[in-house]
Write an enzyme that holds these catalytic residues in place. Structure first.
Site, short mmCIF file in Angstrom:
data_model
loop_
_atom_site.label_atom_id
_atom_site.label_comp_id
_atom_site.label_asym_id
_atom_site.label_seq_id
_atom_site.Cartn_x
_atom_site.Cartn_y
_atom_site.Cartn_z
N PRO A 79 0.83 -1.21 0.00
CA PRO A 79 0.00 0.00 0.00
C PRO A 79 0.86 1.25 0.00
O PRO A 79 2.10 1.17 0.05
CB PRO A 79 -0.78 -0.13 1.32
CG PRO A 79 0.19 -0.83 2.22
CD PRO A 79 0.90 -1.83 1.34
N GLU A 112 6.63 3.51 -9.17
CA GLU A 112 5.21 3.74 -9.50
C GLU A 112 4.84 2.95 -10.75
O GLU A 112 4.22 3.46 -11.69
CB GLU A 112 4.93 5.23 -9.70
CG GLU A 112 5.26 6.10 -8.50
CD GLU A 112 4.37 5.81 -7.28
OE1 GLU A 112 3.38 5.06 -7.42
OE2 GLU A 112 4.66 6.34 -6.20
N CYS A 159 -4.75 3.00 14.06
CA CYS A 159 -4.48 2.19 15.26
C CYS A 159 -3.02 1.82 15.44
O CYS A 159 -2.64 1.30 16.49
CB CYS A 159 -5.33 0.92 15.24
SG CYS A 159 -4.83 -0.27 13.96
N CYS A 216 -5.33 -0.75 8.31
CA CYS A 216 -5.41 -2.19 8.50
C CYS A 216 -6.74 -2.70 7.95
O CYS A 216 -7.61 -1.91 7.55
CB CYS A 216 -5.28 -2.53 9.98
SG CYS A 216 -6.63 -1.87 11.00
#
Length: 230
Positions: free
Chosen positions: A29, A106, A165, A194
């Site tokens: 990600p 990329e 988190c 997440c």
């Protein structure tokens, strides 16, 4: 025991090249350190005496037009190109032959990624290191980077840190309501999350949509209200 000697040379098997190339893929990600990992590998190859070149999509102008730049400011000069097929032409055949290692940042933006990797690694003997997003903000395949995995010698899946988190983040969450796939930006538009917070975020959006829909006045009701006011 009589030794067996093959009459087929390695160079004839791989099209006349004494050494075949390699393909290495780095995915994950946003904010997972993909570009950092790519630059680390490219600099290591350069320090080992190999000739390196870096390519990025000309679509990505966030930090610099002629450099690959990480989110924390590390830079490396590059070729900014609309497609990979133009690289050899722009560099020149003689200079292209001198290149040992090619980094592609990329990579999801290059439609000809698969064909380029096939030619460069299988026929030209280059080591190709590809870095890019494996999925878009909807967790769908982004570009053709996943198509390169069957060609790869190694595949590295990186994770980021969830902005909500602090846990391991596998997905990219888009902060805006824009729905087009290609929307180039940084932390102003995206954040790593997440699985739990990706799913809960989707649920929150759906709940909001349901609430907003409940406040809409049906067309026939609007007509009745208008008639009462006349």
């Amino acid at each position: 025991m009589t030794a067996f000697k093959s009459s087929v040379s390695l160079s004839s098997i791989n099209g006349g090249h004494a050494k075949a190339g390699e393909v290495h893929v780095i995915i994950g990600p946003m904010f997972a350190g993909k570009t950092t990992g790519l630059l680390r590998r490219i600099k290591s190859e350069s320090s080992s005496g190999r000739t390196v070149a870096m390519i990025k999509s000309s679509k990505d102008t966030r930090y610099a037009k002629d450099s690959v730049v990480t989110h924390d400011g590390l830079k490396f000069p590059c070729w900014a190109l609309p497609d990979l097929a133009s690289f050899q032409h722009k560099l020149g055949d003689d200079e292209y032959q001198k290149i040992d290692v090619i980094g592609i940042d990329e990579a999801q933006f290059f439609e000809d990624l698969y064909d380029f990797c096939c030619k460069a690694a299988d026929h030209d003997g280059k080591t190709i290191i590809v870095a890019g997003l494996d999925g878009d903000y909807l967790r769908r395949s982004f570009g053709s980077i996943l198509d390169v995995i069957p060609l790869a010698d190694t595949v590295t899946k990186l994770t980021a840190r969830c902005d909500l988190c602090g846990g391991r983040a596998f997905f990219t969450w888009r902060k805006t309501s824009e729905t087009k796939t290609e929307l180039i930006g940084g932390s102003d538009l995206y954040m790593p999350v997440c699985r739990q917070h990706y799913v809960s975020g989707e649920s929150a959006i759906e709940s909001t949509r349901t609430v907003l829909e409940s406040f809409k006045v049906p067309n026939d009701s609007q007509t009745e209200v208008s008639a009462d006011l006349i």
